[in-house]
Design a protein around this motif. Structure first.
Motif, PDB file in Angstrom:
ATOM      1  N   LEU A  13       0.819  -1.211   0.000  1.00  0.00           N
ATOM      2  CA  LEU A  13       0.000   0.000   0.000  1.00  0.00           C
ATOM      3  C   LEU A  13       0.849   1.256   0.000  1.00  0.00           C
ATOM      4  O   LEU A  13       2.045   1.219   0.320  1.00  0.00           O
ATOM      5  CB  LEU A  13      -0.919   0.021   1.221  1.00  0.00           C
ATOM      6  CG  LEU A  13      -0.322   0.483   2.563  1.00  0.00           C
ATOM      7  CD1 LEU A  13      -1.410   0.966   3.496  1.00  0.00           C
ATOM      8  CD2 LEU A  13       0.466  -0.637   3.217  1.00  0.00           C
ATOM      9  N   VAL A  14       0.197   2.353  -0.369  1.00  0.00           N
ATOM     10  CA  VAL A  14       0.692   3.706  -0.147  1.00  0.00           C
ATOM     11  C   VAL A  14      -0.478   4.466   0.469  1.00  0.00           C
ATOM     12  O   VAL A  14      -1.494   4.690  -0.180  1.00  0.00           O
ATOM     13  CB  VAL A  14       1.137   4.396  -1.449  1.00  0.00           C
ATOM     14  CG1 VAL A  14       1.665   5.798  -1.133  1.00  0.00           C
ATOM     15  CG2 VAL A  14       2.196   3.578  -2.173  1.00  0.00           C
ATOM     16  N   GLU A  15      -0.354   4.810   1.741  1.00  0.00           N
ATOM     17  CA  GLU A  15      -1.447   5.467   2.453  1.00  0.00           C
ATOM     18  C   GLU A  15      -1.357   6.976   2.259  1.00  0.00           C
ATOM     19  O   GLU A  15      -0.264   7.541   2.137  1.00  0.00           O
ATOM     20  CB  GLU A  15      -1.387   5.120   3.942  1.00  0.00           C
ATOM     21  CG  GLU A  15      -2.639   5.525   4.710  1.00  0.00           C
ATOM     22  CD  GLU A  15      -2.646   5.009   6.144  1.00  0.00           C
ATOM     23  OE1 GLU A  15      -3.687   5.083   6.794  1.00  0.00           O
ATOM     24  OE2 GLU A  15      -1.585   4.526   6.607  1.00  0.00           O
ATOM     25  N   PHE A  16      -2.513   7.647   2.234  1.00  0.00           N
ATOM     26  CA  PHE A  16      -2.519   9.098   2.061  1.00  0.00           C
ATOM     27  C   PHE A  16      -3.653   9.726   2.870  1.00  0.00           C
ATOM     28  O   PHE A  16      -4.647   9.062   3.209  1.00  0.00           O
ATOM     29  CB  PHE A  16      -2.650   9.479   0.579  1.00  0.00           C
ATOM     30  CG  PHE A  16      -3.868   8.923  -0.108  1.00  0.00           C
ATOM     31  CD1 PHE A  16      -5.101   9.554  -0.019  1.00  0.00           C
ATOM     32  CD2 PHE A  16      -3.775   7.759  -0.864  1.00  0.00           C
ATOM     33  CE1 PHE A  16      -6.223   9.049  -0.661  1.00  0.00           C
ATOM     34  CE2 PHE A  16      -4.894   7.232  -1.510  1.00  0.00           C
ATOM     35  CZ  PHE A  16      -6.120   7.881  -1.412  1.00  0.00           C
ATOM     36  N   ALA A  17      -3.483  11.002   3.175  1.00  0.00           N
ATOM     37  CA  ALA A  17      -4.511  11.766   3.883  1.00  0.00           C
ATOM     38  C   ALA A  17      -4.351  13.234   3.515  1.00  0.00           C
ATOM     39  O   ALA A  17      -3.256  13.789   3.616  1.00  0.00           O
ATOM     40  CB  ALA A  17      -4.390  11.587   5.393  1.00  0.00           C
ATOM     41  N   ALA A  18      -5.447  13.845   3.069  1.00  0.00           N
ATOM     42  CA  ALA A  18      -5.459  15.271   2.732  1.00  0.00           C
ATOM     43  C   ALA A  18      -6.224  16.013   3.813  1.00  0.00           C
ATOM     44  O   ALA A  18      -7.307  15.578   4.228  1.00  0.00           O
ATOM     45  CB  ALA A  18      -6.102  15.499   1.369  1.00  0.00           C
ATOM     46  N   ALA A  19      -5.667  17.128   4.271  1.00  0.00           N
ATOM     47  CA  ALA A  19      -6.291  17.857   5.375  1.00  0.00           C
ATOM     48  C   ALA A  19      -5.905  19.330   5.313  1.00  0.00           C
ATOM     49  O   ALA A  19      -4.950  19.718   4.634  1.00  0.00           O
ATOM     50  CB  ALA A  19      -5.866  17.258   6.717  1.00  0.00           C
ATOM     51  N   ILE A  20      -6.664  20.138   6.040  1.00  0.00           N
ATOM     52  CA  ILE A  20      -6.395  21.577   6.117  1.00  0.00           C
ATOM     53  C   ILE A  20      -5.106  21.798   6.899  1.00  0.00           C
ATOM     54  O   ILE A  20      -4.996  21.367   8.045  1.00  0.00           O
ATOM     55  CB  ILE A  20      -7.566  22.298   6.807  1.00  0.00           C
ATOM     56  CG1 ILE A  20      -8.855  22.088   6.020  1.00  0.00           C
ATOM     57  CG2 ILE A  20      -7.263  23.783   6.968  1.00  0.00           C
ATOM     58  CD1 ILE A  20     -10.102  22.579   6.742  1.00  0.00           C
ATOM     59  N   PRO A  21      -4.112  22.482   6.302  1.00  0.00           N
ATOM     60  CA  PRO A  21      -2.836  22.662   7.004  1.00  0.00           C
ATOM     61  C   PRO A  21      -2.711  23.983   7.759  1.00  0.00           C
ATOM     62  O   PRO A  21      -1.903  24.107   8.670  1.00  0.00           O
ATOM     63  CB  PRO A  21      -1.823  22.625   5.861  1.00  0.00           C
ATOM     64  CG  PRO A  21      -2.566  23.267   4.711  1.00  0.00           C
ATOM     65  CD  PRO A  21      -4.032  22.909   4.887  1.00  0.00           C
ATOM     66  N   ASP A  22      -3.492  24.978   7.359  1.00  0.00           N
ATOM     67  CA  ASP A  22      -3.313  26.349   7.836  1.00  0.00           C
ATOM     68  C   ASP A  22      -3.991  26.530   9.192  1.00  0.00           C
ATOM     69  O   ASP A  22      -5.199  26.331   9.335  1.00  0.00           O
ATOM     70  CB  ASP A  22      -3.911  27.318   6.812  1.00  0.00           C
ATOM     71  CG  ASP A  22      -3.501  28.757   7.063  1.00  0.00           C
ATOM     72  OD1 ASP A  22      -3.170  29.085   8.220  1.00  0.00           O
ATOM     73  OD2 ASP A  22      -3.508  29.555   6.111  1.00  0.00           O
ATOM     74  N   LEU A  23      -3.236  26.942  10.196  1.00  0.00           N
ATOM     75  CA  LEU A  23      -3.787  27.138  11.530  1.00  0.00           C
ATOM     76  C   LEU A  23      -4.863  28.214  11.546  1.00  0.00           C
ATOM     77  O   LEU A  23      -5.865  28.080  12.256  1.00  0.00           O
ATOM     78  CB  LEU A  23      -2.667  27.507  12.518  1.00  0.00           C
ATOM     79  CG  LEU A  23      -3.118  27.830  13.952  1.00  0.00           C
ATOM     80  CD1 LEU A  23      -3.909  26.686  14.553  1.00  0.00           C
ATOM     81  CD2 LEU A  23      -1.913  28.180  14.818  1.00  0.00           C
ATOM     82  N   SER A  24      -4.709  29.257  10.757  1.00  0.00           N
ATOM     83  CA  SER A  24      -5.724  30.315  10.760  1.00  0.00           C
ATOM     84  C   SER A  24      -7.065  29.801  10.248  1.00  0.00           C
ATOM     85  O   SER A  24      -8.122  30.197  10.761  1.00  0.00           O
ATOM     86  CB  SER A  24      -5.256  31.505   9.904  1.00  0.00           C
ATOM     87  OG  SER A  24      -5.115  31.128   8.548  1.00  0.00           O
TER      88      SER A  24
END
Length: 293
Positions: free
Chosen positions: A232-243
């Motif tokens: 496998l190659v696992e991935f996760a996309a998420a909001i990176p910006d603290l603001s």
């Protein structure tokens, strides 16, 4: 000191995105520390930080989960939150990083704990798999099971927020319709390689999802078991910006938990798990008696 964020494995602690984001405490499992050591470890965290928010995914070994609940019960404290967020391992690590980011803001411990459920809805977590023959985390059709026996098979799988599975063509080619549905907002993509040699995540998925950045990290130890294959190659996309994370959490109305008094957002307290509203009482059952005339 800010609220402490804790995990049960060091591989769930991703590198900090900036110098302001604190790390996370790693609570040792029963095989690495006895109960006395766990009590001392947790007491020290509470003394230093005041409150402890521990992410407890349901795929942890039962003995580890029991240890966490035992420690909280023996210490007789309401300052420990045990969050049962159900995400794949790398998605869990990304959520932990977001919670770490929020601890430097002016949010109360109760808001940080209850924000975990809110933020999890914005994480797109999946994997490129070499087989789905034993996968039970998302629906797998008979054709996909049969095609898993091909040595060159590859599958694009999204487990969260909406399950999706598509078989990729030769060399990882996929039509736009076969790609997992991506987020409709700005994200960074974190990925981790297992025993599958493929650049599909960076070459195909990242451009299709229009992510603003890509970062590779080591594969969490529990990923192969979660996805039922080491290929496998696992991935996760998420909001990176603290603001953006701050605005997202701050925009939700805050309430006071009717049970423990902590602040919360959403419909459930992160510390005591009590629902925001008291469920309505059940209506009395009607008897089937018939009036006499």
């Amino acid at each position: 000191m800010p609220t402490a964020i804790a995990v049960t494995s060091a591989d769930l602690v991703l590198p900090a995105p900036d110098r302001h984001t604190p790390g996370a405490a790693v609570l040792r499992p029963p095989g690495e520390a006895d109960l006395e050591g766990a009590l001392a470890e947790t007491s020290a965290l509470l003394e230093r930080h005041g409150h402890l928010v521990a992410v407890v995914p349901p795929w942890l070994p039962p003995a580890t989960v029991r240890r966490l609940h035992t420690v909280r019960a023996i210490l007789e404290t309401d300052r420990i939150a045990l969050l049962d967020i159900d995400l794949p391992p790398l998605g869990t690590a990304v959520l932990v990083r977001q919670l770490r980011q929020l601890t430097v803001c002016d949010f109360s411990p109760g808001v940080i704990a209850s924000a975990a459920r809110l933020l999890s809805h914005y994480i797109h977590a999946g994997a490129l798999l070499g087989t789905v023959a034993k996968l039970d985390r998302v629906p797998v059709g008979l054709k996909a099971h049969a095609r898993s026996w091909s040595p060159s098979a590859q599958f694009a799988v999204l487990a969260h927020p909406t399950p999706h599975l598509a078989r990729l063509g030769p060399a990882g080619a996929a039509s736009q319709a076969a790609l997992p549905p991506g987020p409709g907002f700005a994200t960074h993509l974190t990925f981790a390689r297992g025993a599958l040699a493929s650049d599909w995540v960076t070459a195909e998925l990242a451009p299709a999802w229009q992510v603003q950045g890509v970062m590779e990290n080591p594969l969490p130890a529990d990923s192969a078991a979660w996805w039922a294959t080491p290929k496998l190659v696992e991935f996760a996309a998420a909001i990176p910006d603290l603001s953006v994370l701050y605005q997202l959490v701050a925009s939700v109305r805050r309430e006071e938990c009717r049970w423990c008094g902590f602040e919360l957002i959403g419909d459930r307290c992160g510390f005591c798990a009590a629902p925001l509203a008291t469920p309505p009482p059940e209506a009395p059952a009607r008897t089937g008696t018939r009036s006499r005339t």
